[in-house]
Write an enzyme that holds these catalytic residues in place. Structure first.
Site, PDB file in Angstrom:
ATOM      1  NE  ARG A   5      -4.142   2.635 -10.724  1.00 44.33           N
ATOM      2  CZ  ARG A   5      -3.930   3.814 -10.214  1.00 44.33           C
ATOM      3  NH1 ARG A   5      -3.431   4.785 -10.958  1.00 44.33           N
ATOM      4  NH2 ARG A   5      -4.219   4.062  -8.955  1.00 44.33           N
ATOM      5  N   GLY A  11       0.779  -1.241   0.000  1.00 45.29           N
ATOM      6  CA  GLY A  11       0.000   0.000   0.000  1.00 45.29           C
ATOM      7  C   GLY A  11       0.803   1.280   0.000  1.00 45.29           C
ATOM      8  CB  CYS A  32     -17.263   2.293 -28.572  1.00 45.19           C
ATOM      9  SG  CYS A  32     -16.615   2.116 -30.214  1.00 45.19           S
ATOM     10  CD  GLU A  35       1.232  -9.337   1.486  1.00 38.41           C
ATOM     11  OE1 GLU A  35       1.188 -10.556   1.666  1.00 38.41           O
ATOM     12  OE2 GLU A  35       0.209  -8.616   1.504  1.00 38.41           O
ATOM     13  N   PRO A  36       4.898  -4.879  -0.864  1.00 40.80           N
ATOM     14  CG  PRO A  36       7.109  -4.204  -1.139  1.00 40.80           C
ATOM     15  CD  PRO A  36       6.244  -5.141  -0.346  1.00 40.80           C
ATOM     16  N   GLY A  37       3.739  -3.553  -3.924  1.00 40.19           N
ATOM     17  CA  GLY A  37       3.513  -3.851  -5.339  1.00 40.19           C
ATOM     18  C   GLY A  37       3.799  -2.591  -6.137  1.00 40.19           C
ATOM     19  NE  ARG A  38      -0.449   2.172  -5.756  1.00 36.70           N
ATOM     20  CZ  ARG A  38      -1.629   2.156  -6.382  1.00 36.70           C
ATOM     21  NH1 ARG A  38      -1.755   2.736  -7.542  1.00 36.70           N
ATOM     22  NH2 ARG A  38      -2.684   1.584  -5.823  1.00 36.70           N
ATOM     23  CE1 TYR A  95      -2.399  -3.710  -8.227  1.00 46.66           C
ATOM     24  CE2 TYR A  95      -1.274  -1.713  -7.562  1.00 46.66           C
ATOM     25  CZ  TYR A  95      -1.664  -3.000  -7.299  1.00 46.66           C
ATOM     26  OH  TYR A  95      -1.343  -3.579  -6.103  1.00 46.66           O
ATOM     27  CE1 TYR A 132      -9.739   1.485  -8.572  1.00 45.79           C
ATOM     28  CE2 TYR A 132      -7.755   1.806  -9.862  1.00 45.79           C
ATOM     29  CZ  TYR A 132      -8.636   0.968  -9.219  1.00 45.79           C
ATOM     30  OH  TYR A 132      -8.397  -0.382  -9.221  1.00 45.79           O
TER      31      TYR A 132
HETATM   32  N1  LLP Z   1      -1.078  -7.141  -0.407  1.00 39.63           N
HETATM   33  C1  LLP Z   1      -2.393  -7.330  -0.540  1.00 39.63           C
HETATM   34  C2  LLP Z   1      -3.059  -8.350   0.259  1.00 39.63           C
HETATM   35  C3  LLP Z   1      -3.123  -6.565  -1.449  1.00 39.63           C
HETATM   36  O1  LLP Z   1      -4.422  -6.755  -1.574  1.00 39.63           O
HETATM   37  C4  LLP Z   1      -2.443  -5.600  -2.235  1.00 39.63           C
HETATM   38  C5  LLP Z   1      -3.162  -4.792  -3.201  1.00 39.63           C
HETATM   39  C6  LLP Z   1      -1.058  -5.447  -2.071  1.00 39.63           C
HETATM   40  C7  LLP Z   1      -0.403  -6.245  -1.127  1.00 39.63           C
HETATM   41  C8  LLP Z   1      -0.238  -4.481  -2.874  1.00 39.63           C
HETATM   42  O2  LLP Z   1      -0.595  -3.172  -2.685  1.00 39.63           O
HETATM   43  P1  LLP Z   1       0.326  -2.016  -3.316  1.00 39.63           P
HETATM   44  O3  LLP Z   1       1.645  -2.025  -2.597  1.00 39.63           O
HETATM   45  O4  LLP Z   1       0.516  -2.311  -4.749  1.00 39.63           O
HETATM   46  O5  LLP Z   1      -0.459  -0.775  -3.109  1.00 39.63           O
HETATM   47  N2  LLP Z   1      -5.953  -1.711  -8.760  1.00 39.63           N
HETATM   48  C9  LLP Z   1      -5.744  -0.708  -7.725  1.00 39.63           C
HETATM   49  C10 LLP Z   1      -4.929  -1.251  -6.593  1.00 39.63           C
HETATM   50  C11 LLP Z   1      -5.552  -2.451  -5.956  1.00 39.63           C
HETATM   51  C12 LLP Z   1      -4.679  -3.001  -4.884  1.00 39.63           C
HETATM   52  C13 LLP Z   1      -5.208  -4.291  -4.409  1.00 39.63           C
HETATM   53  N3  LLP Z   1      -4.401  -4.918  -3.434  1.00 39.63           N
HETATM   54  C14 LLP Z   1      -5.068   0.501  -8.350  1.00 39.63           C
HETATM   55  O6  LLP Z   1      -4.820   0.489  -9.548  1.00 39.63           O
HETATM   56  O7  LLP Z   1      -4.821   1.483  -7.667  1.00 39.63           O
END
Ligand code: LLP
Length: 431
Positions: A330, A248, A361, A290-293, A390, A334
């Site tokens: 996105r 997050g 369209c 759990e970093p993703g973004r 994402y 959002y």
């Molecule tokens: N761990 C869990 C359990 C999660 O559900 C998520 C994201 C993450 C880690 C990674 O979060 P991050 O570090 O990437 O913020 N599609 C949306 C974001 C949905 C995130 C869902 N879960 C967007 O484009 O903003």
């Protein structure tokens, strides 16, 4: 440039990423095109790993693969020593095919199917993160039928309201994810799991939302989780040592977004945990994040070719591109902020107010409204920043628009890591 230190402008005024001229990348690989900076991704992985240095409980980052998953990204995360958070059979399959070490895989999901649970169990993923009691019962039955013991953790809703878009906020009680703390649901679930011979509890997890700028909600969530861990450990005489705080961490989408230094962000949360454990006579847990973004987001840019430029006098300028909501949903989902620039005029002032429109369209198929870019002309390459998370992973093929290719750049070199989808692939499952 502000989004990523490997984004620069060359003498010709062209936008470059890791020394690759984006106008040349567009020519070589076609558009729309996702371009990812490998060095940025690896730097971010290392920064998160380093953040745990000095923390007495130890810990590690798990890459949230949902933000950007393909074989090469799994290989990079594996090489960098990260764990992996997967959320579906498809993500797990990708990790398996990439040779990702299964003992570093955590299987998530709020409604895992029986088939997915079995797949996770038979492939010996390190941990299945349980979301609900039905899943616990189902997993217990599968494990006993297979003669295996399942290592689990529990996804807990810590009751923390992170100030982010309501669709990506997940820690509050009114959420489809996880077990509630307030109602005693989480406590009961642990009790049930302890009565199952083939279930081993190894940790507790929470994820409060995404694109969060502040450490305060993480600190609060950590405190609530530690209280809970303390309570279950003492009431049930168990010794669960792993606290997973989810992902997050926010990234910069616009110049006005604050800068992030993730290691100090994580260190601040770890310090809070150490203080709390010290004050409460607890041993510091092993901490997972759990970093993703924050690993892939700023590493990516998307390149488009500008088509029609329409001026509606007194209303707005539509700048049409050869992609849109299909490769980046996105904005339509959002109203997400993005920054764009004309790649061949990156050194010129942004004096043109544009609404960047996709080619689906759908009236809402926009990437950004009323944003400032350089004067665009038909055939120019338009770059949109911070699209590494994402975007590719949420891409779709509405209107039968093939999914763009992904090119990885690394210090002046480029290579395709995901091929552009072909028309034949679009119809391959049609009968
Ligand atoms: N761990 C869990 C359990 C999660 O559900 C998520 C994201 C993450 C880690 C990674 O979060 P991050 O570090 O990437 O913020 N599609 C949306 C974001 C949905 C995130 C869902 N879960 C967007 O484009 O903003």
């Amino acid at each position: 440039m502000i989004f990523n230190k490997y984004i620069t402008v060359n003498e010709e005024g062209h936008l470059c990423i890791e020394g690759c001229d984006t106008t040349k990348l567009a020519k070589e690989y076609g558009t729309p095109l996702y371009v990812m900076s490998e060095t940025t991704i690896r730097d971010n992985c290392r920064m998160f790993t380093k953040a745990f240095e000095g923390y007495s409980g130890g810990g590690m980052p798990l890459f949230a693969s949902k933000s950007f998953i393909c074989l090469e990204m799994c290989r990079i995360a594996a090489q960098e020593g990260l764990g992996l958070d997967v959320v579906s059979g498809g993500e797990l399959f990708t990790a398996i095919k990439a040779g990702f070490p299964m003992d570093r895989v955590y299987f998530h999901g709020n409604n895992k199917t029986e088939q997915e649970l079995k797949m996770a169990l038979l492939n010996d993923v390190h941990c299945i993160v349980l979301d609900n009691i039905d899943e616990l019962n189902m997993l217990s039955a599968i494990a006993s039928a297979e003669g295996k013991k399942a290592r689990v953790s529990f996804r807990i809703k810590p009751g923390v309201d992170a100030h982010t878009h309501e669709f990506i906020r997940t820690g509050q009680i009114d959420s489809k994810f996880g077990f509630a703390l307030e109602t005693g649901e989480a406590f009961e679930a642990v009790k049930t799991a302890l009565s199952c011979d083939n279930i081993e509890i190894i940790g507790f997890h929470c994820h409060i939302g995404s694109q969060i700028f502040d450490t305060a909600p993480f600190e609060l969530a950590a405190e609530k989780m530690l209280n809970f861990i303390h309570e279950v450990n003492s009431k049930f005489a168990i010794d669960v040592k792993v606290l997973n705080l989810g992902g997050g961490f926010a990234i910069k989408y616009t110049e006005s977004d604050p800068d992030f230094i993730y290691d100090s962000f994580v260190k601040k949360i770890l310090n809070k945990i150490e203080r709390y454990c010290d004050e409460n006579g607890m041993i510091c847990p092993q901490v997972l994040i759990e970093p993703g973004r924050s690993i892939t987001g700023a590493a990516g840019i998307t390149l488009y070719t500008v088509g029609a430029v329409k001026n509606i006098p007194g209303i707005r300028n539509y700048v049409s591109i050869d992609g849109g909501m299909c490769d980046n949903p996105r904005y339509i989902l959002y109203k997400a902020d993005y920054t764009a620039c004309v790649a061949s005029k990156a050194d010129k002032p942004k004096d043109f107010e544009a609404t960047i429109a996709g080619r689906c369209c759908e009236t809402g198929d926009l990437i950004q409204e009323n944003t400032m870019i350089q004067q665009p002309n038909h055939g120019d390459i338009l770059a949109v920043f911070s699209t590494g998370a994402y975007n590719f992973s949420m891409a779709m093929t509405y209107n039968r628009l093939p999914r763009p290719a992904v090119v990885m750049v690394n210090k002046g070199t480029s290579r395709v890591i995901v091929e552009r989808q072909t028309y034949m692939q679009l119809i391959e499952n049609d009968i």
